[in-house]
Design a protein around this motif. Structure first.
Motif, PDB file in Angstrom:
ATOM      1  N   PHE A 163       0.826  -1.212   0.000  1.00 28.64           N
ATOM      2  CA  PHE A 163       0.000   0.000   0.000  1.00 28.64           C
ATOM      3  C   PHE A 163       0.858   1.259   0.000  1.00 28.64           C
ATOM      4  N   LEU A 164       1.922   1.271   0.784  1.00 28.02           N
ATOM      5  CA  LEU A 164       2.825   2.428   0.780  1.00 28.02           C
ATOM      6  C   LEU A 164       3.537   2.570  -0.564  1.00 28.02           C
ATOM      7  N   THR A 165       3.878   1.442  -1.172  1.00 26.87           N
ATOM      8  CA  THR A 165       4.510   1.486  -2.488  1.00 26.87           C
ATOM      9  C   THR A 165       3.538   2.019  -3.533  1.00 26.87           C
ATOM     10  N   LEU A 166       2.272   1.650  -3.435  1.00 22.52           N
ATOM     11  CA  LEU A 166       1.278   2.187  -4.369  1.00 22.52           C
ATOM     12  C   LEU A 166       1.109   3.688  -4.192  1.00 22.52           C
ATOM     13  N   LEU A 167       1.155   4.153  -2.957  1.00 25.83           N
ATOM     14  CA  LEU A 167       1.086   5.592  -2.700  1.00 25.83           C
ATOM     15  C   LEU A 167       2.281   6.310  -3.321  1.00 25.83           C
ATOM     16  N   ALA A 168       3.473   5.763  -3.118  1.00 28.46           N
ATOM     17  CA  ALA A 168       4.678   6.353  -3.717  1.00 28.46           C
ATOM     18  C   ALA A 168       4.627   6.267  -5.239  1.00 28.46           C
ATOM     19  N   MET A 169       4.053   5.185  -5.770  1.00 29.10           N
ATOM     20  CA  MET A 169       3.934   5.053  -7.219  1.00 29.10           C
ATOM     21  C   MET A 169       3.011   6.122  -7.799  1.00 29.10           C
ATOM     22  N   GLY A 170       1.930   6.437  -7.096  1.00 27.10           N
ATOM     23  CA  GLY A 170       1.053   7.513  -7.561  1.00 27.10           C
ATOM     24  C   GLY A 170       1.773   8.847  -7.601  1.00 27.10           C
ATOM     25  N   LEU A 171       2.596   9.114  -6.590  1.00 23.08           N
ATOM     26  CA  LEU A 171       3.380  10.351  -6.592  1.00 23.08           C
ATOM     27  C   LEU A 171       4.466  10.308  -7.661  1.00 23.08           C
ATOM     28  N   ALA A 172       4.999   9.126  -7.947  1.00 25.64           N
ATOM     29  CA  ALA A 172       5.984   8.996  -9.024  1.00 25.64           C
ATOM     30  C   ALA A 172       5.332   9.303 -10.372  1.00 25.64           C
ATOM     31  N   CYS A 173       4.115   8.833 -10.553  1.00 22.85           N
ATOM     32  CA  CYS A 173       3.397   9.138 -11.800  1.00 22.85           C
ATOM     33  C   CYS A 173       3.154  10.641 -11.936  1.00 22.85           C
ATOM     34  N   LYS A 174       2.839  11.294 -10.840  1.00 26.26           N
ATOM     35  CA  LYS A 174       2.653  12.751 -10.873  1.00 26.26           C
ATOM     36  C   LYS A 174       3.970  13.441 -11.205  1.00 26.26           C
ATOM     37  N   GLU A 175       5.066  12.956 -10.631  1.00 25.58           N
ATOM     38  CA  GLU A 175       6.367  13.547 -10.906  1.00 25.58           C
ATOM     39  C   GLU A 175       6.765  13.342 -12.365  1.00 25.58           C
ATOM     40  N   ILE A 176       6.470  12.174 -12.917  1.00 26.08           N
ATOM     41  CA  ILE A 176       6.751  11.911 -14.329  1.00 26.08           C
ATOM     42  C   ILE A 176       5.938  12.859 -15.202  1.00 26.08           C
ATOM     43  N   ASN A 177       4.703  13.094 -14.821  1.00 28.70           N
ATOM     44  CA  ASN A 177       3.823  13.974 -15.588  1.00 28.70           C
ATOM     45  C   ASN A 177       4.329  15.418 -15.602  1.00 28.70           C
ATOM     46  N   LEU A 178       4.921  15.870 -14.500  1.00 31.70           N
ATOM     47  CA  LEU A 178       5.402  17.246 -14.414  1.00 31.70           C
ATOM     48  C   LEU A 178       6.764  17.455 -15.083  1.00 31.70           C
ATOM     49  N   GLU A 179       7.518  16.389 -15.310  1.00 34.59           N
ATOM     50  CA  GLU A 179       8.834  16.419 -15.950  1.00 34.59           C
ATOM     51  C   GLU A 179       9.863  17.210 -15.149  1.00 34.59           C
ATOM     52  N   GLY A 180      11.079  17.311 -15.685  1.00 30.92           N
ATOM     53  CA  GLY A 180      12.136  18.095 -15.071  1.00 30.92           C
ATOM     54  C   GLY A 180      12.814  17.421 -13.898  1.00 30.92           C
ATOM     55  N   ARG A 181      13.286  16.184 -14.069  1.00 31.64           N
ATOM     56  CA  ARG A 181      13.952  15.481 -12.986  1.00 31.64           C
ATOM     57  C   ARG A 181      15.232  14.851 -13.514  1.00 31.64           C
ATOM     58  N   ASN A 182      16.115  14.452 -12.598  1.00 30.67           N
ATOM     59  CA  ASN A 182      17.403  13.893 -13.019  1.00 30.67           C
ATOM     60  C   ASN A 182      17.358  12.365 -13.082  1.00 30.67           C
ATOM     61  N   ALA A 183      18.501  11.755 -13.412  1.00 30.27           N
ATOM     62  CA  ALA A 183      18.556  10.307 -13.635  1.00 30.27           C
ATOM     63  C   ALA A 183      18.289   9.515 -12.354  1.00 30.27           C
ATOM     64  N   LYS A 184      18.750  10.007 -11.208  1.00 36.10           N
ATOM     65  CA  LYS A 184      18.524   9.268  -9.960  1.00 36.10           C
ATOM     66  C   LYS A 184      17.052   9.255  -9.593  1.00 36.10           C
TER      67      LYS A 184
ATOM     68  N   GLU B  99      11.765   6.358  -9.559  1.00 37.89           N
ATOM     69  CA  GLU B  99      10.422   6.179 -10.127  1.00 37.89           C
ATOM     70  C   GLU B  99      10.276   4.783 -10.725  1.00 37.89           C
ATOM     71  N   ALA B 100      11.283   4.349 -11.480  1.00 41.05           N
ATOM     72  CA  ALA B 100      11.219   3.028 -12.106  1.00 41.05           C
ATOM     73  C   ALA B 100      11.167   1.927 -11.050  1.00 41.05           C
ATOM     74  N   PHE B 101      11.996   2.038 -10.017  1.00 41.67           N
ATOM     75  CA  PHE B 101      11.997   1.029  -8.953  1.00 41.67           C
ATOM     76  C   PHE B 101      10.655   1.005  -8.237  1.00 41.67           C
ATOM     77  N   THR B 102      10.065   2.162  -8.012  1.00 41.39           N
ATOM     78  CA  THR B 102       8.773   2.205  -7.327  1.00 41.39           C
ATOM     79  C   THR B 102       7.688   1.529  -8.155  1.00 41.39           C
ATOM     80  N   ILE B 103       7.690   1.781  -9.447  1.00 44.20           N
ATOM     81  CA  ILE B 103       6.680   1.170 -10.317  1.00 44.20           C
ATOM     82  C   ILE B 103       6.894  -0.337 -10.409  1.00 44.20           C
ATOM     83  N   ILE B 104       8.145  -0.776 -10.540  1.00 46.36           N
ATOM     84  CA  ILE B 104       8.435  -2.211 -10.604  1.00 46.36           C
ATOM     85  C   ILE B 104       8.092  -2.886  -9.274  1.00 46.36           C
ATOM     86  N   LEU B 105       8.421  -2.231  -8.168  1.00 46.95           N
ATOM     87  CA  LEU B 105       8.134  -2.814  -6.852  1.00 46.95           C
ATOM     88  C   LEU B 105       6.642  -2.947  -6.589  1.00 46.95           C
TER      89      LEU B 105
END
Length: 162
Positions: free
Chosen positions: A109-130, A135-141
């Motif tokens: 459940f916590l991973t799903l919450l973080a994944m939702g925020l990762a999707c929002k961050e992907i949508n807003l763009e402007g982030r570095n490789a780390k 984001e990728a690890f959160t979605i895979i997890l």
């Protein structure tokens, strides 16, 4: 409890999840450290900037602060759930299944919450490789943790007869 044929698959999922949650927490810790080192320093005579974010991160976008905080929490709880899962693999009985399943669900459940925020961050763009790695690890997890939960809950027909 899953039958004996599922033990190797559960072991692989546990190892994968443990190390991925550990990496997620480590990268999140790096991001928090960077935010602390390069954050705002507001004196008594200074005013807040016009676009001040309560959780300021000099990297990423407006969703980064929230994503990193929840990803670190999910990473720590996920690693703890993997440790509980290793205990279940050791004893492999009904009494060890309950803590493994409960902590696994909370971590998911916590991973799903973080994944939702990762999707929002992907949508807003402007982030570095780390951050992209986090984001990728959160979605895979979110997928692998679900598979782990399904595997330890599957095939519990033997326990129902006891």
């Amino acid at each position: 409890m899953a039958n004996e044929r599922m033990r190797p698959a559960i072991s692989v999922l546990l190892l994968l999840n443990f190390f991925m949650y550990l990496i997620l927490a480590l990268i999140g810790g790096w991001a928090i450290n960077k935010a602390i080192d390069h954050g705002f320093i507001i004196g008594q005579e200074l005013q807040l900037p016009a676009h001040f974010k309560p959780i300021f991160f000099p990297i990423g976008n407006f969703a980064t602060g929230f994503f990193v905080v929840f990803a670190v929490i999910a990473g720590v709880v996920g690693a703890a759930s993997a440790i509980s899962g290793f205990n279940h693999m050791r004893f492999w009985n009904y009494d060890s299944l309950q803590p493994a399943a409960t902590t696994g669900l909370i971590a998911w459940f916590l991973t799903l919450l973080a994944m939702g925020l990762a999707c929002k961050e992907i949508n807003l763009e402007g982030r570095n490789a780390k951050l992209r790695t986090m984001e990728a690890f959160t979605i895979i997890l979110s997928v692998t943790q679900f598979l782990y939960i399904a595997a330890i809950h599957g095939g519990n027909e033997r326990m129902n007869r006891m």
